[in-house]
Motif scaffolding. Structure first.
Motif, mmCIF file in Angstrom:
data_model
loop_
_atom_site.group_PDB
_atom_site.id
_atom_site.type_symbol
_atom_site.label_atom_id
_atom_site.label_comp_id
_atom_site.label_asym_id
_atom_site.label_seq_id
_atom_site.Cartn_x
_atom_site.Cartn_y
_atom_site.Cartn_z
ATOM 1 N N ARG A 579 0.883 -1.175 0.000
ATOM 2 C CA ARG A 579 0.000 0.000 0.000
ATOM 3 C C ARG A 579 0.915 1.217 0.000
ATOM 4 N NH1 ARG A 579 -4.461 -0.766 4.640
ATOM 5 N NH2 ARG A 579 -2.580 -0.849 5.915
ATOM 6 N N GLU A 580 0.746 2.058 -1.024
ATOM 7 C CA GLU A 580 1.727 3.116 -1.223
ATOM 8 C C GLU A 580 1.056 4.375 -1.762
ATOM 9 O OE1 GLU A 580 6.295 3.136 -2.846
ATOM 10 O OE2 GLU A 580 4.793 2.095 -4.035
ATOM 11 N N PHE A 581 1.480 5.513 -1.192
ATOM 12 C CA PHE A 581 1.059 6.824 -1.693
ATOM 13 C C PHE A 581 2.244 7.425 -2.431
ATOM 14 C CE2 PHE A 581 1.260 11.456 -0.834
ATOM 15 C CZ PHE A 581 0.206 11.850 -1.646
ATOM 16 N N ILE A 582 2.008 7.880 -3.683
ATOM 17 C CA ILE A 582 3.092 8.383 -4.521
ATOM 18 C C ILE A 582 2.733 9.770 -5.052
ATOM 19 C CG2 ILE A 582 4.463 7.991 -6.601
ATOM 20 C CD1 ILE A 582 3.985 5.048 -6.340
ATOM 21 N N VAL A 583 3.674 10.703 -4.921
ATOM 22 C CA VAL A 583 3.582 12.004 -5.583
ATOM 23 C C VAL A 583 4.496 11.937 -6.795
ATOM 24 C CG1 VAL A 583 3.857 14.499 -5.368
ATOM 25 C CG2 VAL A 583 3.202 13.149 -3.366
ATOM 26 N N TYR A 584 3.925 11.997 -7.998
ATOM 27 C CA TYR A 584 4.688 11.766 -9.221
ATOM 28 C C TYR A 584 5.425 13.022 -9.670
ATOM 29 C CZ TYR A 584 2.528 7.213 -9.732
ATOM 30 O OH TYR A 584 2.140 5.912 -9.526
ATOM 31 N N SER A 585 6.515 12.770 -10.398
ATOM 32 C CA SER A 585 7.314 13.857 -10.970
ATOM 33 C C SER A 585 6.946 14.004 -12.442
ATOM 34 C CB SER A 585 8.809 13.550 -10.817
ATOM 35 O OG SER A 585 9.588 14.584 -11.364
ATOM 36 N N ILE A 586 6.045 14.957 -12.713
ATOM 37 C CA ILE A 586 5.615 15.254 -14.079
ATOM 38 C C ILE A 586 5.765 16.758 -14.272
ATOM 39 C CG2 ILE A 586 3.724 15.132 -15.743
ATOM 40 C CD1 ILE A 586 2.543 12.859 -14.130
ATOM 41 N N ALA A 591 0.268 15.491 -9.654
ATOM 42 C CA ALA A 591 -0.346 14.179 -9.839
ATOM 43 C C ALA A 591 0.090 13.266 -8.702
ATOM 44 C CB ALA A 591 0.059 13.570 -11.181
ATOM 45 N N VAL A 592 -0.885 12.587 -8.099
ATOM 46 C CA VAL A 592 -0.602 11.655 -7.015
ATOM 47 C C VAL A 592 -1.300 10.333 -7.316
ATOM 48 C CG1 VAL A 592 -0.305 13.477 -5.298
ATOM 49 C CG2 VAL A 592 -2.565 12.463 -5.640
ATOM 50 N N GLY A 593 -0.790 9.263 -6.706
ATOM 51 C CA GLY A 593 -1.373 7.943 -6.900
ATOM 52 C C GLY A 593 -1.548 7.234 -5.569
ATOM 53 N N PHE A 594 -2.665 6.534 -5.431
ATOM 54 C CA PHE A 594 -2.968 5.752 -4.241
ATOM 55 C C PHE A 594 -2.991 4.281 -4.665
ATOM 56 C CE2 PHE A 594 -4.767 9.946 -3.763
ATOM 57 C CZ PHE A 594 -4.453 10.308 -2.465
ATOM 58 N N TRP A 595 -1.974 3.535 -4.256
ATOM 59 C CA TRP A 595 -1.803 2.158 -4.688
ATOM 60 C C TRP A 595 -2.219 1.183 -3.591
ATOM 61 C CZ3 TRP A 595 -0.204 0.267 -9.405
ATOM 62 C CH2 TRP A 595 0.279 1.197 -10.319
ATOM 63 N N TRP A 667 -6.340 8.240 3.877
ATOM 64 C CA TRP A 667 -6.305 7.011 3.087
ATOM 65 C C TRP A 667 -5.508 5.940 3.816
ATOM 66 C CZ3 TRP A 667 -2.180 4.519 0.389
ATOM 67 C CH2 TRP A 667 -2.589 3.508 -0.490
ATOM 68 N N ARG A 668 -6.187 4.859 4.164
ATOM 69 C CA ARG A 668 -5.570 3.732 4.855
ATOM 70 C C ARG A 668 -4.793 4.180 6.099
ATOM 71 N NH1 ARG A 668 -8.693 1.849 1.811
ATOM 72 N NH2 ARG A 668 -8.344 0.228 0.246
ATOM 73 N N GLY A 669 -5.337 5.166 6.817
ATOM 74 C CA GLY A 669 -4.684 5.661 8.015
ATOM 75 C C GLY A 669 -3.612 6.712 7.764
ATOM 76 N N LEU A 670 -3.285 6.968 6.478
ATOM 77 C CA LEU A 670 -2.289 7.990 6.150
ATOM 78 C C LEU A 670 -2.999 9.333 5.969
ATOM 79 C CD1 LEU A 670 0.757 8.428 5.405
ATOM 80 C CD2 LEU A 670 0.053 8.205 3.013
ATOM 81 N N ARG A 671 -2.514 10.341 6.674
ATOM 82 C CA ARG A 671 -3.121 11.674 6.602
ATOM 83 C C ARG A 671 -2.261 12.553 5.691
ATOM 84 N NH1 ARG A 671 -2.711 12.346 12.958
ATOM 85 N NH2 ARG A 671 -0.657 11.640 12.263
ATOM 86 N N ILE A 672 -2.918 13.108 4.657
ATOM 87 C CA ILE A 672 -2.198 13.871 3.638
ATOM 88 C C ILE A 672 -2.851 15.230 3.488
ATOM 89 C CG2 ILE A 672 -1.294 13.816 1.281
ATOM 90 C CD1 ILE A 672 -2.246 10.797 1.303
ATOM 91 N N GLY A 673 -2.042 16.271 3.442
ATOM 92 C CA GLY A 673 -2.531 17.625 3.219
ATOM 93 C C GLY A 673 -2.000 18.192 1.921
ATOM 94 N N PHE A 748 7.942 10.982 -4.848
ATOM 95 C CA PHE A 748 7.921 10.729 -3.402
ATOM 96 C C PHE A 748 7.045 9.504 -3.157
ATOM 97 C CE2 PHE A 748 5.657 11.208 0.645
ATOM 98 C CZ PHE A 748 6.737 11.233 1.527
ATOM 99 N N ARG A 749 7.601 8.512 -2.472
ATOM 100 C CA ARG A 749 6.886 7.261 -2.224
ATOM 101 C C ARG A 749 6.786 7.020 -0.726
ATOM 102 N NH1 ARG A 749 9.463 2.920 -6.412
ATOM 103 N NH2 ARG A 749 7.573 1.811 -5.764
ATOM 104 N N CYS A 750 5.562 6.806 -0.271
ATOM 105 C CA CYS A 750 5.313 6.597 1.159
ATOM 106 C C CYS A 750 4.555 5.290 1.336
ATOM 107 C CB CYS A 750 4.529 7.768 1.749
ATOM 108 S SG CYS A 750 4.206 7.607 3.511
ATOM 109 N N ARG A 751 5.242 4.293 1.881
ATOM 110 C CA ARG A 751 4.597 3.007 2.147
ATOM 111 C C ARG A 751 3.713 3.121 3.387
ATOM 112 N NH1 ARG A 751 6.827 -1.822 0.029
ATOM 113 N NH2 ARG A 751 7.358 -1.376 -2.147
#
Length: 757
Positions: A579-586, A591-595, A667-673, A748-751
């Motif tokens: 389970r991973e939250f990613i902030v992409y480099s574009i 752009a962010v992704g919730f895996w 998301w899945r206990g991860l708090r993102i602002g 940026f990848r946050c497991r």
């Protein structure tokens, strides 16, 4: 039983490849390997002489094994020696101390719609006001403007500023362009503005290559003059000269989807066609002349090397020309029965010249395809005797016309079957490699190649004929009266018309197959290096079983199939648990992704959807790597399944500035602002784990600590300017915050731990 003494390079070449691959895998750092490789080679030589006198199988086997080990050691030492970054004067030694440098254009120039790209070979650098000799290569990109011509091979430049080390992949699964450049001994990149450099002089490193490039440009001008259709001109130039700068993206996609990209590159197909035509013509005219085999081989070599010279001596042309040169010489000296050894000699020589070719996709595909064709095509073709089947349909009482019709149909279908067998054989050995590099397999390749290869072959012949006729017309026009030039031009005009029609037919056939058989392409296949090796093992053991019918090979095939299936299951299980939250480099985008395992939802907070190009090059590699299916896309949080809510800034209600809410996602206990504008310290305190700053949000570290907590990850996404991220990064780090700039450091990848809900 195989007599290995007759095929020495069937053993030596794989040993050399193992040594080179080992050096590439473990790196070229460390102590010099030449002393050890030389000692090993000397010991192997002594052991070989000793084994010859002993006349025992054990001694011979020991000497052979040590000889192979010595060849592998020499391959590793050769690779290490060829690695330019080990040189004491390499550009890497000076880092960012370089004030300016002098370099020469040492490669072809790639023309894109808005830029030019080429490679410079550094000659000297200025450090602390002093000029020093230096080495190294820099991949430069410069804008394509009306007043700026394309860089020419041999131009010596004086470039202001210092190049930067090549960047690693910025997003998960992206193509590793840095590694691609390193394998070509390029370790730096630089975007050069027109006012940042000037041309000092023209001094080509290799005058022969310079003349060859100019000849290729002149021949391209012939096609540009006679072929008026832009699409047909682009394919004509690629087909005969290997110049693909003008081929549009839609055409490239159509060729990729049908498995016919190899036709667009000047390589073994064109060189082989040219040699086959010359051999056929000489055999028909002078086949019974004395010494025909030797002098026809020499003439064939002259023709294919002249063609290589006129097409610019590119790497793919040289590779194919060298391979055919070895094959032609082997046939001329009566060694055509050992074709595998001949190919081994060709590969061995090319790798001695440039050991990094072992990692070149074109090199790998070329030799594997030829080996597979040589081994597999006759065996596949023997499965059906098409000509004999139709020949047997003839009866004595049938009219002569009917008998000839049966014979003609049989002959035609036999040619078709031989082409099918060749195409199938080429795919056998390249199947695993194609999956590994291109992540797709077009089942329409058989029909596409069956139609396209004959048409393109005739197009190549006519295209070369056009160039020959134009040369003859120019030569005659120089000695004949002025009025004759117009009449002489009718011959190349006629050839050009036929050439354009063949190229049009070739293009239309590819596009027809691409449109009507679009569903025949299996896409987004991820195969790891281990799985690619297992696939090669499966194919090899399968062929061995078909050849020998021994149950041992069948058992090995079953064992490899189980291991391959197990690797796929293990990979799927490993992905499912992530389970991973990613902030992409574009560039310039948010752009962010919730895996969640292989399921993913992409969100673009800036309310603008990603373009197809951005999805293809930034997101698709990660989707393929995780075997994701049916990803979701949300624009501006509309329609997203991620729980979000906005926290308004109290000061925004007073009319001093536009409202700038903080978007909070759980998301899945991860708090993102997510913050895109300035907020005040009076904003409702909300503890978050990750804070994504967008569009140069003006936040002070004290405000972030008061609102979001002092231990938050501060991430600058790609919508932030470089100067802003650099200034804010140092400010936040000084206050003890952990920061990440996706534009320079990658995504940026946050497991998310499995314990969180």
């Amino acid at each position: 039983m195989i007599t290995w003494a007759m095929f020495p390079f069937v053993r030596y070449t794989p040993a050399l490849i193992v040594g080179i691959a080992g050096s590439l895998y473990f790196g070229a750092t460390g102590p010099a390997l030449w002393p050890y490789a030389t000692a090993l080679a000397a010991l192997a030589t002594l052991l070989i002489f000793w084994s010859v006198r002993q006349h025992t199988p054990a001694a011979t086997d020991a000497a052979g094994a040590l000889a192979l080990l010595a060849v592998a050691g020499c391959g590793a030492a050769l690779t290490q020696q060829a690695t330019e970054s080990r040189r004491a004067d390499h550009l890497l030694r000076w880092a960012d101390q370089v004030e300016c440098y002098q370099a020469v254009v040492d490669d072809y120039t790639v023309a894109r719609p808005t830029t030019f790209a080429t490679t410079l070979r550094v000659q000297a650098v200025r450090v602390a006001g002093r000029w020093r000799r230096a080495s190294g290569r820099v991949r430069v990109v410069l804008p394509r403007t009306t007043d700026l011509g394309a860089p020419q091979y041999g131009e010596v430049w004086l470039v202001n500023g210092h190049p930067s080390p090549s960047k690693p992949p910025l997003n998960p699964g992206e193509f590793d362009y840095r590694r691609y450049l390193e394998l070509r001994q390029v370790y730096h990149q630089q975007f050069v503005h027109p006012d940042q450099y000037r041309v000092l002089r023209l001094d080509p490193p290799n005058p022969l290559i310079a003349v060859s490039m100019r000849a290729s440009t002149r021949l391209d001008e012939v096609f540009r003059h006679y072929i008026k259709s832009k699409r047909e001109y682009a394919i004509a130039s690629a087909l005969v000269l290997g110049l693909k700068d003008d081929v549009d993206a839609a055409t490239k996609q159509a060729y990729t989807a049908t498995g016919t990209t190899h036709i667009m590159a000047v390589s073994g197909l064109q060189v082989g066609l040219l040699f086959a035509a010359v051999s056929w013509l000489l055999r028909k005219l002078l086949g019974r002349a004395r010494g025909f085999r030797l002098w026809s081989a020499l003439l064939g070599l002259a023709v294919i090397w002249s063609y290589a010279f006129l097409t610019g001596l590119s790497a793919s042309v040289l590779r194919a020309t060298v391979m055919f040169t070895i094959i032609i010489l082997g046939r001329a000296f009566g060694r055509q029965d050992s074709i595998f050894n001949t190919l081994g000699v060709a590969a061995f020589g090319l790798l001695l010249w440039n050991p990094f070719l072992v990692a070149d996709v074109g090199f790998q595909l070329s030799f594997l395809a030829v080996l597979s064709i040589v081994y597999g095509q006759p065996r596949i073709a023997r499965q059906l005797d098409v000509a004999a089947y139709f020949y047997a349909r003839r009866r004595p009482w049938q009219p002569r016309l009917v008998q000839r019709a049966w014979q003609a149909v049989g002959g035609f279908l036999n040619v078709v079957w031989q082409a099918v067998a060749l195409s199938l054989a080429a795919q056998v050995a390249t199947f695993a490699l194609s999956l590994y590099y291109f992540h797709q397999f077009p089942f329409s390749f058989l029909l596409a190649n069956l139609v396209a290869v004959p048409i393109s072959s005739w197009a190549v012949y006519v295209g070369i004929g056009l160039l020959v006729l134009k040369g003859v017309a120019l030569a005659l026009g120089a000695v004949l009266p002025a009025g004759a030039a117009a009449w002489l031009d009718w011959l190349p005009r006629g050839a050009a018309w036929l050439f354009e029609q063949l190229v049009w037919l070739f293009n239309e056939s590819i596009f027809w197959v691409s449109r009507h058989l679009a569903g025949w392409v299996v896409r987004d296949i991820h195969v790891s290096a281990l799985q690619m090796g297992l696939l090669f093992g499966l194919i090899a053991t399968g062929l061995a079983w078909l050849s020998t019918r021994r149950l041992g090979w069948l058992g090995g095939l079953a064992a490899l199939a189980v291991v391959y299936a197990g690797s796929r299951v293990a990979a799927a299980r490993a992905v499912a648990a992530t389970r991973e939250f990613i902030v992409y480099s574009i560039p310039r985008r948010s752009a962010v992704g919730f895996w969640q395992g292989a399921a993913v939802e992409f969100v673009t907070p800036d309310s603008l959807p990603l373009t197809e190009t951005e999805r293809t090059y930034r997101l698709l590699p990660g989707l393929i790597q995780r075997q994701a299916r049916s990803p979701r896309y949300a624009v501006g949080w509309r329609g997203t399944t991620i729980p979000v809510h906005c926290v308004a800034d109290p000061d925004s209600a007073q009319g001093f500035r536009k409202p700038g809410p903080v978007v909070l996602a759980q998301w899945r206990g991860l708090r993102i602002g997510f913050v895109a504008t300035r907020i005040s310290s009076a904003t409702q305190p909300t503890a978050v784990d990750v804070l994504v700053l967008r569009r140069n949000a003006r936040l002070r570290p004290e405000t972030v600590a008061a609102v979001f907590g002092p231990r938050v990850w501060v991430v600058f996404d790609s919508s932030c300017k470089i100067w802003y991220a650099a200034r804010q990064d140092s400010s936040f780090r000084a206050q003890g915050f952990r920061t990440w700039d996706v534009a320079t450091q990658g995504a940026f990848r946050c497991r998310v731990p499995a314990t969180r809900r």
